[in-house]
Design an enzyme around this catalytic site. Structure first.
Site, PDB file in Angstrom:
ATOM      1  N   HIS A 517      -7.473  57.752  26.067  1.00 14.89           N
ATOM      2  CA  HIS A 517      -6.111  57.242  26.187  1.00 14.89           C
ATOM      3  C   HIS A 517      -5.544  57.064  24.786  1.00 14.89           C
ATOM      4  O   HIS A 517      -5.184  55.962  24.391  1.00 14.89           O
ATOM      5  CB  HIS A 517      -6.097  55.932  26.985  1.00 14.89           C
ATOM      6  CG  HIS A 517      -6.759  56.050  28.333  1.00 14.89           C
ATOM      7  ND1 HIS A 517      -7.124  54.959  29.097  1.00 14.89           N
ATOM      8  CD2 HIS A 517      -7.119  57.139  29.056  1.00 14.89           C
ATOM      9  CE1 HIS A 517      -7.682  55.386  30.228  1.00 14.89           C
ATOM     10  NE2 HIS A 517      -7.694  56.698  30.222  1.00 14.89           N
TER      11      HIS A 517
HETATM   12  C1  LIG Z   1     -12.780  61.719  30.731  1.00 18.63           C
HETATM   13  C2  LIG Z   1     -11.336  61.344  30.943  1.00 18.63           C
HETATM   14  C3  LIG Z   1     -10.967  60.454  31.940  1.00 18.63           C
HETATM   15  C4  LIG Z   1      -9.628  60.112  32.125  1.00 18.63           C
HETATM   16  N1  LIG Z   1      -9.306  59.273  33.143  1.00 18.63           N
HETATM   17  C5  LIG Z   1      -8.024  58.893  33.310  1.00 18.63           C
HETATM   18  C6  LIG Z   1      -7.670  58.005  34.374  1.00 18.63           C
HETATM   19  O1  LIG Z   1      -8.494  57.628  35.198  1.00 18.63           O
HETATM   20  N2  LIG Z   1      -6.392  57.602  34.475  1.00 18.63           N
HETATM   21  C7  LIG Z   1      -5.431  58.027  33.601  1.00 18.63           C
HETATM   22  O2  LIG Z   1      -4.292  57.588  33.741  1.00 18.63           O
HETATM   23  N3  LIG Z   1      -5.732  58.913  32.624  1.00 18.63           N
HETATM   24  C8  LIG Z   1      -6.997  59.349  32.448  1.00 18.63           C
HETATM   25  N4  LIG Z   1      -7.296  60.255  31.472  1.00 18.63           N
HETATM   26  C9  LIG Z   1      -6.207  60.781  30.628  1.00 18.63           C
HETATM   27  C10 LIG Z   1      -5.541  62.018  31.220  1.00 18.63           C
HETATM   28  O3  LIG Z   1      -6.482  63.028  31.396  1.00 18.63           O
HETATM   29  C11 LIG Z   1      -4.426  62.496  30.285  1.00 18.63           C
HETATM   30  O4  LIG Z   1      -3.497  61.450  30.133  1.00 18.63           O
HETATM   31  C12 LIG Z   1      -3.648  63.700  30.811  1.00 18.63           C
HETATM   32  O5  LIG Z   1      -4.497  64.738  31.185  1.00 18.63           O
HETATM   33  C13 LIG Z   1      -2.678  64.167  29.734  1.00 18.63           C
HETATM   34  O6  LIG Z   1      -1.949  65.305  30.167  1.00 18.63           O
HETATM   35  P1  LIG Z   1      -1.228  66.250  29.109  1.00 18.63           P
HETATM   36  O7  LIG Z   1      -0.567  67.315  29.897  1.00 18.63           O
HETATM   37  O8  LIG Z   1      -0.420  65.406  28.202  1.00 18.63           O
HETATM   38  O9  LIG Z   1      -2.392  66.829  28.197  1.00 18.63           O
HETATM   39  P2  LIG Z   1      -3.693  67.699  28.577  1.00 18.63           P
HETATM   40  O10 LIG Z   1      -4.056  67.505  29.981  1.00 18.63           O
HETATM   41  O11 LIG Z   1      -4.720  67.422  27.566  1.00 18.63           O
HETATM   42  O12 LIG Z   1      -3.183  69.204  28.407  1.00 18.63           O
HETATM   43  C14 LIG Z   1      -2.899  69.715  27.141  1.00 18.63           C
HETATM   44  C15 LIG Z   1      -3.245  71.188  27.085  1.00 18.63           C
HETATM   45  O13 LIG Z   1      -2.798  71.696  25.838  1.00 18.63           O
HETATM   46  C16 LIG Z   1      -3.739  72.624  25.341  1.00 18.63           C
HETATM   47  N5  LIG Z   1      -3.569  72.738  23.892  1.00 18.63           N
HETATM   48  C17 LIG Z   1      -3.845  71.793  22.953  1.00 18.63           C
HETATM   49  N6  LIG Z   1      -3.552  72.269  21.719  1.00 18.63           N
HETATM   50  C18 LIG Z   1      -3.065  73.531  21.885  1.00 18.63           C
HETATM   51  C19 LIG Z   1      -2.588  74.531  20.977  1.00 18.63           C
HETATM   52  N7  LIG Z   1      -2.550  74.325  19.680  1.00 18.63           N
HETATM   53  N8  LIG Z   1      -2.186  75.717  21.517  1.00 18.63           N
HETATM   54  C20 LIG Z   1      -2.228  75.944  22.842  1.00 18.63           C
HETATM   55  N9  LIG Z   1      -2.669  75.045  23.734  1.00 18.63           N
HETATM   56  C21 LIG Z   1      -3.074  73.835  23.254  1.00 18.63           C
HETATM   57  C22 LIG Z   1      -5.071  72.040  25.753  1.00 18.63           C
HETATM   58  O14 LIG Z   1      -6.071  73.031  25.787  1.00 18.63           O
HETATM   59  C23 LIG Z   1      -4.739  71.463  27.137  1.00 18.63           C
HETATM   60  O15 LIG Z   1      -5.010  72.374  28.163  1.00 18.63           O
HETATM   61  C24 LIG Z   1      -8.630  60.648  31.279  1.00 18.63           C
HETATM   62  C25 LIG Z   1      -8.993  61.550  30.293  1.00 18.63           C
HETATM   63  C26 LIG Z   1     -10.322  61.923  30.134  1.00 18.63           C
HETATM   64  C27 LIG Z   1     -10.678  62.918  29.106  1.00 18.63           C
END
Ligand SMILES: Cc1cc2nc3c(=O)[nH]c(=O)nc-3n(C[C@H](O)[C@H](O)[C@H](O)COP(=O)(O)OP(=O)(O)OC[C@H]3O[C@@H](n4cnc5c(N)ncnc54)[C@H](O)[C@@H]3O)c2cc1C
Lengths: 590, 231
Positions: A517
């Site tokens: 987080h």
């Molecule tokens: C183990 C774990 C448990 C969790 N449990 C919870 C929970 O219970 N409740 C909760 O609210 N949240 C939880 N989270 C947090 C939640 O997973 C994230 O808040 C959420 O996935 C964020 O979404 P996002 O789209 O912002 O980023 P992400 O899901 O991280 O997606 C970002 C994407 O961008 C890609 N990327 C990054 N850099 C580049 C680049 N330079 N070029 C191209 N692509 C790139 C990555 O490969 C990824 O696929 C947890 C996270 C983890 C790791």
């Protein structure tokens, strides 16, 4: 010389939840979109199938689904006067890679933030007086309110099919749900989980002490559900392989199980995997983005993707790094206090209490799910009177039953030898009779917790790594101490034979795992000098760049971030669709 | 009201924990007052029936649960004890409606059902040569079993029923080695809702998204599998 692709209207950098949501919201807009994802494409079938998916060593221990730190990592230090070193193994947090990002291997604990979280500074100054916020904290208001976001929380929760019992529907307080929560417009789409045994005895003890327990809102589904996009999810089998794993059952809400089946067919959206974005390309005056440059990971070739609009959707600190690498905004400098990108990096203040029970208390926690938990919100945020306590903020106290998997779960009381026959006997004795309470705490911003580019270390593509400077503020340590003591009282009431408190202590370290987080770095707000983006997530300095994710949070609240991340994505999508695409330019005048 | 709900959940869970324990054999001291199930008493019922009218199970299921060579009766060797116990309870309550097993289960006391479950639950799957099945059907069945039918949201069967359909104790039955005609009939029963004792309607939902060919293929595939007994 970089190869140049045909121009598009919108390019997404990273395809997790936020990109998927915005791309879907633009389905009827006459725009051509491309999503660039550094990792590979993957889906429930064939990638998350059992028994291969139930490989604790491969996925939980060796982080099979997470970012490869041999290619790209961060450097870390606690204070600005230290030299940061690269994090060479994942530990404290586990960022995702590949299609769907961390939304594939998350737990699914899906909490909303409180009304006061969005106006944190003014709320505290109003309730406790102007001097109430400790000097060390640089907490701020968000520039949006809970009421702005409520319809978007609702959209996201119905997309995921969140399971819970609402404690406040349009102001009607409903015991059994979270009686402290902000008003929601309607019920959760699905019924709450049933408490596990640990949760049930926690609930009983908490009620005896006058608290109001409820079931954690869960994105592990309690029944089959077809979401408003027409995508079908299945009920959770409580198999215990949730966090750090993909779900074989279509039962954990992820980009794959909620949006991908319709997004993949959407005419105006193209997914391009194996595309690692290096930077956003800007005009010479840096007022306009012209597209992005990425590496085709398969060939090593540099590719230019021209675009009218760039959405940074690459996860919390990756977004801030891309802005710094591209020259969007001004890097924050803690010595001068100037600069708007890199500020207010925050985390989550976690502590726990271990409960060792007698042998006739069988917890059977191997039957678990990522969001299977019973929780009290009585000490979250500003739900309790802070007068005289000497800190702001709070934590929720939860009894989670997430799986007790064989390699990593072997609790033994302090003083047990770390190996050998005595250790083995203790593991056998305590395995099924040991539970934990988690204190999931707010993380407040300070002037010295921030991110910038590391002066020394570079990634596999030759670009500077992001440098994280972070330690727990004294305020948050005091808060964590206070709430951990409350958790110990509950543990006593639960009848544990031995109770071990594990309060949060400084300094922050990259081990062990705490949460993924990570927040801040390109925070939203109303002041272009101190915030990177306006209330819609639009860059003040380069208005055809929008930023998504927890990057935007001025500080992190008590709760897990993703419900708010998803709601903000819908909020930003509406602003792009209904306003920006009609008249491109700053949505908030500077 | 909510307090009552938690209390009820607590009681149910305490009972559930006790069941899971009896089902998986000795697992530490149980707080439950119920006598420990007795596989030996179970065996006597299988061979001799009961004075309250239960026919000896062996007549149709064989002493070792592997049947009497007819696909009119399912094999129950190698099934988890808890699954057997749940089916007997469901037949008795009518939650699983069957004219043969309903009256038999009703005539058994809860203790007798537990004893029978402990007996059958302790037996290995009795070795028997796999049938020669249509290779094309088996191939299709294998895909459904391991990967499901993603375009219709059907999970791979092995995700719940274990590798090769060995079953996963306590609640998910073994499919491996079962008569294809029985498996097929159960899938139909789930699809039509005439069997509706599956928790969270998992099998009812999933079978509604399968067609005749899918069901035949999955049934044939599992009949030919020979994994050992699931742990
Ligand atoms: C183990 C774990 C448990 C969790 N449990 C919870 C929970 O219970 N409740 C909760 O609210 N949240 C939880 N989270 C947090 C939640 O997973 C994230 O808040 C959420 O996935 C964020 O979404 P996002 O789209 O912002 O980023 P992400 O899901 O991280 O997606 C970002 C994407 O961008 C890609 N990327 C990054 N850099 C580049 C680049 N330079 N070029 C191209 N692509 C790139 C990555 O490969 C990824 O696929 C947890 C996270 C983890 C790791």
């Amino acid at each position: 010389m970089a190869r140049t692709m045909p121009a598009v209207d919108v390019v997404f950098v990273g395809v997790g939840f936020t990109a998927a949501i915005i791309a879907r919201e633009l389905k009827d807009a006459s725009v051509r979109m491309v999503g660039l994802e550094r990792g590979r494409a993957r889906d429930t079938v064939p990638d998350f199938q059992s028994p291969a998916m139930h490989d604790e060593l491969g996925y939980a221990v060796r982080h099979g689904l997470m970012q490869d730190v041999a290619r790209e990592t961060v450097t870390v230090r606690n204070r600005p006067d230290e030299v940061a070193l690269p994090m060479r193994q994942l530990g404290s947090f586990l960022p995702g890679t590949d299609l769907g990002g961390a939304g594939v291997h998350w737990n699914g604990q899906t909490f909303r933030f409180q009304e006061s979280d969005f106006v944190l500074r003014s709320h505290h100054e109003q309730r406790y007086g102007r001097g109430a916020v400790p000097e060390e904290l640089s907490i701020r208001d968000w520039g949006i309110t809970y009421a702005d976001l409520e319809p978007h929380y609702d959209r996201f929760e119905y997309l995921l099919g969140v399971c819970g019992y609402a404690g406040n529907v349009q102001g009607n307080i409903r015991p059994g749900g979270n009686v402290f929560e902000a008003p929601r417009s309607r019920d959760y789409p699905n019924p709450p989980t049933r408490p596990a045994y640990l949760g049930a005895i926690f609930a009983k003890a908490a009620m005896d002490l006058g608290y109001s327990p409820f079931q954690v809102p869960s994105a592990n589904l309690t029944r089959g559900y077809t979401n408003p996009e027409g995508v079908r999810l299945e009920p959770c089998m409580v198999c215990g392989y949730c966090e750090r794993f993909g779900c074989e059952h279509f039962a954990k809400s992820s980009p794959q199980t909620t949006l991908w089946p319709v997004l993949r067919q959407q005419q105006n959206f193209e997914l391009r995997t194996g595309a690692h974005v290096l930077k956003v390309n800007l005009t010479a005056d840096r007022r306009r983005a012209t597209g992005v440059t990425y590496i085709d990971v398969a060939t090593g070739e540099e590719v230019e993707q021209p675009a009218e609009l760039v959405v940074l959707s690459a996860f919390a600190f990756h977004n801030a790094r891309l802005m710094l690498l591209s020259g969007i905004g001004t890097p924050y400098d803690p010595r001068t206090g100037q600069g708007n990108v890199g500020r207010n990096y925050c985390y989550q203040t976690m502590s726990s209490v271990s409960l060792f029970f007698d042998e006739d208390v069988n917890l059977n926690q191997f039957m678990g799910a990522g969001a299977l938990g019973t929780v009290i919100d009585d000490y979250a945020g500003d739900n309790f009177d802070h007068t005289g306590l000497g800190f702001v903020g709070g934590a929720y106290i939860a009894a989670y039953t997430t799986g007790a998997r064989p390699i990593e779960f072997h609790p033994v009381p302090p003083g047990t030898p770390r190996w050998g026959a005595t250790w083995k006997q203790a593991v056998a004795r305590h395995y099924n009779h040991t539970g934990g309470l988690q204190c999931h705490g707010q993380s407040n911003a300070t002037r010295t917790n921030y991110v910038d580019l590391d002066p020394t270390y570079r990634d596999a593509y030759g670009q500077p790594l992001l440098r994280i400077t972070f330690d727990f503020p004294q305020n948050d340590l005091r808060m964590s101490h206070y709430v951990t003591e409350r958790a110990v009282e509950i543990a006593r009431r639960m009848g544990a034979r031995q109770i071990v408190a594990n309060p949060r202590t400084a300094p922050w370290s990259v081990v062990p795992y705490q949460t993924t987080h990570n927040t801040g770095g390109a925070i939203m707000g109303t002041d272009p000098r101190e915030t990177a983006v306006n209330r819609f997530g639009q860059s003040w300095d380069t208005p055809n760049v929008f930023v998504t994710g927890s990057t935007l949070f001025p500080q992190n609240a008590t709760y897990n971030p993703t419900d708010t991340v998803g709601a903000l994505a819908y909020w930003t999508a509406a602003a792009i669709r209904d306003r920006y695409l009609r008249s491109a330019g700053p949505l908030v005048p500077t | 009201m909510r307090r009552a709900w938690f209390a009820a959940a607590l009681a149910a869970l305490a009972a559930g924990a006790a069941l899971a324990q009896t089902a998986s054999g000795p697992a530490g001291g149980s707080a439950s007052a119920r006598a420990a199930p007795d596989a030996e008493r179970g065996r006597r019922i299988v061979e001799n029936g009961t004075s309250s009218g239960a026919v000896p199970c062996a007549q149709c299921h064989g002493v070792d649960g592997s049947g009497v060579g007819s696909d009119a009766f399912p094999r129950i060797d190698g099934q988890p004890a808890f699954y057997i116990f749940k089916q007997l309870n469901d037949y008795a309550s009518g939650a699983r409606d069957n004219p043969i097993m309903g009256p038999i289960a009703q005539s058994l006391s809860e203790t007798e059902r537990q004893d029978l479950a402990a007996y059958f639950g302790s037996l290995p799957f009795v070795a028997s040569p796999p049938p020669t099945s249509d290779p094309q059907l088996s191939r299709t069945g294998r895909v459904i079993a391991t990967m499901g039918i993603p375009e219709r949201g059907v999970q791979g069967c092995v995700n719940c029923h274990g590798p090769d359909g060995a079953g996963i104790a306590p609640a998910t039955p073994r499919l491996a080695g079962q008569w294809a005609s029985y498996t097929r009939a159960q899938l139909d029963a789930f699809r039509q809702g005439t069997r509706n004792n599956d928790v969270a309607a998992v099998m009812r939902d999933l079978s509604r998204r399968m067609n005749e060919g899918d069901m035949a293929a999955a049934s044939a595939y599992f009949e030919a599998q020979r994994p050992g007994r699931a742990p």
